[in-house]
Design a protein around this motif. Structure first.
Motif, short mmCIF file in Angstrom:
data_model
loop_
_atom_site.label_atom_id
_atom_site.label_comp_id
_atom_site.label_asym_id
_atom_site.label_seq_id
_atom_site.Cartn_x
_atom_site.Cartn_y
_atom_site.Cartn_z
N ALA A 91 37.41 -4.36 10.60
CA ALA A 91 36.45 -3.59 11.37
C ALA A 91 35.62 -4.48 12.27
O ALA A 91 35.34 -4.15 13.42
CB ALA A 91 35.53 -2.80 10.42
N PHE A 138 37.94 -5.69 15.07
CA PHE A 138 38.48 -4.62 15.89
C PHE A 138 37.40 -3.99 16.75
O PHE A 138 37.53 -3.85 17.95
CB PHE A 138 39.12 -3.59 14.96
CG PHE A 138 39.92 -2.56 15.68
CD1 PHE A 138 40.87 -2.94 16.62
CD2 PHE A 138 39.75 -1.22 15.41
CE1 PHE A 138 41.63 -1.99 17.27
CE2 PHE A 138 40.50 -0.28 16.06
CZ PHE A 138 41.44 -0.67 16.98
N SER A 181 39.36 -0.96 20.26
CA SER A 181 40.41 0.05 20.18
C SER A 181 40.19 1.15 21.20
O SER A 181 41.14 1.68 21.76
CB SER A 181 40.42 0.67 18.79
OG SER A 181 39.18 1.28 18.52
N ALA A 207 45.45 -5.95 15.14
CA ALA A 207 44.02 -5.82 14.89
C ALA A 207 43.62 -6.46 13.58
O ALA A 207 42.44 -6.63 13.30
CB ALA A 207 43.62 -4.33 14.89
N TYR A 246 46.68 6.57 15.11
CA TYR A 246 45.47 6.08 15.76
C TYR A 246 45.31 6.84 17.07
O TYR A 246 46.24 6.92 17.88
CB TYR A 246 45.57 4.58 16.03
CG TYR A 246 44.46 4.07 16.92
CD1 TYR A 246 43.17 3.95 16.44
CD2 TYR A 246 44.72 3.74 18.25
CE1 TYR A 246 42.15 3.50 17.25
CE2 TYR A 246 43.69 3.29 19.06
CZ TYR A 246 42.41 3.17 18.57
OH TYR A 246 41.40 2.75 19.39
N VAL A 252 37.25 8.32 18.15
CA VAL A 252 38.39 7.50 17.71
C VAL A 252 38.73 7.86 16.27
O VAL A 252 37.84 8.10 15.45
CB VAL A 252 38.07 6.00 17.86
CG1 VAL A 252 36.87 5.60 17.03
CG2 VAL A 252 39.27 5.14 17.50
N LEU A 312 41.47 6.87 12.92
CA LEU A 312 42.47 6.04 12.27
C LEU A 312 42.70 6.63 10.88
O LEU A 312 41.82 6.60 10.03
CB LEU A 312 42.00 4.59 12.16
CG LEU A 312 42.97 3.63 11.46
CD1 LEU A 312 44.31 3.55 12.21
CD2 LEU A 312 42.35 2.24 11.32
N ALA A 320 39.13 6.42 9.28
CA ALA A 320 37.97 6.61 10.14
C ALA A 320 38.20 7.80 11.05
O ALA A 320 39.31 8.05 11.52
CB ALA A 320 37.70 5.36 10.96
N GLU A 347 35.52 8.95 13.96
CA GLU A 347 34.17 8.69 14.48
C GLU A 347 34.02 9.29 15.87
O GLU A 347 34.92 9.24 16.71
CB GLU A 347 33.92 7.18 14.54
CG GLU A 347 34.02 6.53 13.17
CD GLU A 347 34.00 5.02 13.23
OE1 GLU A 347 34.15 4.39 12.17
OE2 GLU A 347 33.85 4.45 14.35
N THR A 368 32.49 2.21 11.98
CA THR A 368 33.37 1.09 11.67
C THR A 368 34.15 0.65 12.90
O THR A 368 34.32 -0.54 13.16
CB THR A 368 34.35 1.48 10.54
OG1 THR A 368 33.60 1.94 9.41
CG2 THR A 368 35.21 0.30 10.14
N LEU A 369 34.63 1.63 13.68
CA LEU A 369 35.38 1.33 14.89
C LEU A 369 34.50 1.34 16.13
O LEU A 369 34.66 0.50 17.02
CB LEU A 369 36.51 2.34 15.06
CG LEU A 369 37.60 2.30 14.00
CD1 LEU A 369 38.59 3.43 14.23
CD2 LEU A 369 38.32 0.96 14.01
N GLN A 389 31.67 0.23 17.66
CA GLN A 389 30.63 -0.78 17.56
C GLN A 389 30.18 -1.19 18.95
O GLN A 389 31.00 -1.34 19.86
CB GLN A 389 31.14 -2.00 16.78
CG GLN A 389 31.50 -1.68 15.34
CD GLN A 389 31.94 -2.92 14.57
OE1 GLN A 389 31.84 -4.04 15.08
NE2 GLN A 389 32.41 -2.73 13.36
#
Length: 466
Positions: A27, A30, A34, A115, A251, A296, A298, A307, A309, A363-364, A366
């Motif tokens: 995380a 990545f 992404s 990743a 994804y 996003v 995953l 995830a 988000e 987590t993704l 950021q």
């Protein structure tokens, strides 16, 4: 080209425990990448003439290779040099369309970097992240054809009031575009990997300009562009593992953002005599935020973590300033030669992946604050125009640009491809009270590392004077 034949199966153990142990480090590495990796697979429409810029405004000017800073004697002067508006008399308008069809080739295909180990980097043009260690690092499709990927309409109006002329218009400034899909196989377990992306960033200008004749030889001009930018990304990647070792994953990334900024345009035109003219043009560039929503996902047993988000998002878009100088020579009333040199400073350029803020980080998703490390770009233009008859004018032009785009950023999913050459031909024909300009051209270039492109350009413009 898509791979239709499964690749050999090999043994591999990829435990759930090891995936969970990697979750935090993945995380961190990545992050937002992404989502924004496709940002430069995007931009508005078509392969660009300078970073994100298109060839310019006006079919006549583009037909002369864009060597128009010291000419600027039609309504397209609002783009090339607003001081040239002072040369116009009466009133008039023009409308037209420019279209480009790119062919992009990359000997390595689109990247599929991991990743897990941090090798995935959208600032180097990566679009698709890999979450299983044994995935191939590249897709197989080496070539893409994007029919009419850059199709930009334009409308301009002007009216003269003696020493000064007021004008305005709506036209496309630049951007990028990408569409790509392919399927490959993981050689360790015959897992099929499907990936596709569609991305677009359009940059339109709503312009108001004025040109003023200070003396018989000297004119100045100023313009203001209201820049409207729309950014869209749809990315989908699916890993189908028939052995369920480590399992399948999907994804998905979706971005919708838009923003408005201002750019100034300052021009000077000096006519030494009837034969020689010198022009200067400075565009201030712009800095503004694109705001909207990013989502996003995953998911799957083969993903290192789960995830889903969604957040309101904004990213800073810095559009490059430029300074150009042009010189023109008219040996007689029927013949015109012109040359331009333009420097465009992309060194402070920010795109949607290098700076981004999320109201609800995850987590993704950021927050990011990076530097894509674009560079100063120089463009050289030369053009000629010949009045063949009272009703027909012929023209040709050549443009060469040393791109500001880092070569390691360029691949088959991006349209902002490096050093380019453009050769255009065109004609202007008078039909009673209307003038029609035609354009036919070719653009080619490469990054010196296996990425090449070849584009066909066409255009038509209708003008009416009163």
């Amino acid at each position: 080209m898509n791979s239709n034949n499964p690749r050999p199966t090999g043994g591999r153990v990829f435990s759930v425990v090891s995936q969970l142990n990697k979750q935090l480090s993945v995380a961190a590495k990545f992050g937002l990448r992404s989502v924004v990796s496709v940002a430069l697979c995007s931009l508005a429409m078509g392969t660009s003439a300078s970073g994100l810029n298109l060839e310019g405004l006006g079919i006549r000017a583009v037909g002369m290779g864009g060597a128009f800073i010291s000419v600027a004697d039609d309504a397209s002067a609002i783009y090339w040099n607003p001081a040239g508006l002072s040369q116009l008399r009466g009133s008039g308008f023009s409308f037209g369309v420019y279209s480009m069809t790119p062919h992009i080739s990359d000997r390595d295909g689109a990247s599929n970097n991991s990743a897990l180990d941090g090798s995935f980097d959208p600032n180097k043009g990566d679009a698709f992240p890999a979450f299983v260690a044994t995935e191939p690092s590249n897709f197989d499709d080496h070539e893409e054809d994007w029919l009419s990927a850059a199709t930009m309409p334009a409308f301009v109006y002007f009216k003269n009031f003696g020493r000064y002329t007021i004008a305005g218009g709506v036209y496309g400034v630049g951007g990028a575009y990408s569409t790509y899909d392919d399927s490959i196989y993981d050689p360790s377990n015959n897992a099929k990997i499907d990936a596709d992306v569609f991305a677009i960033l359009g940059l339109m200008a709503f312009n108001t300009s004025v040109g003023y004749q200070l003396t018989e030889k000297l004119s100045v001009g100023v313009g203001v562009d209201v820049l409207y930018s729309l950014f869209r990304v749809d990315l989908d990647k699916d890993y189908h593992d028939p052995s369920e070792n480590p399992g399948s994953y999907e994804y998905k990334a979706k971005v919708r953002e838009w923003g408005i900024g201002l750019q100034g345009n300052l021009g000077v035109l000096y006519r030494f005599n009837e034969k020689f003219s010198l022009g200067l043009d400075y565009k201030t560039g712009s800095s503004f935020d694109l705001e909207g929503e990013t989502r996003v996902k995953l998911r799957g047993t083969g993903a290192p973590f789960q995830a889903d988000e969604k957040s309101d998002s904004r990213s800073q878009f810095k559009y490059a300033p430029s300074l150009g100088i042009g010189f023109s020579y008219r040996p007689n009333s029927d013949l015109l030669f012109a040359v331009d040199v333009v420097g465009t400073d992309w060194r402070d350029f920010n795109w949607m992946g290098s700076t981004a803020v999320y109201d609800t980080p995850g987590t993704l998703l950021q927050n990011q604050d990076g530097d894509p490390k674009w560079e100063l770009a120089y463009t050289y233009r030369a053009g000629v125009e010949w009045r063949y008859t009272d009703h027909v004018t012929l023209r040709a032009g050549y443009m060469q640009e040393d791109s500001g785009v880092p070569s390691n950023f360029e691949n088959v999913t991006t349209t902002t491809i490096g050093d380019i050459r453009i050769f255009n031909v065109g004609a202007g024909v008078m039909y009673d009270k209307w003038k029609v300009d035609y354009l036919l051209g070719v653009m080619w270039g490469d990054n010196g590392g296996g990425v090449e492109h070849l584009c066909a350009d066409v255009g038509i413009q209708f003008s009416r004077m009163f």
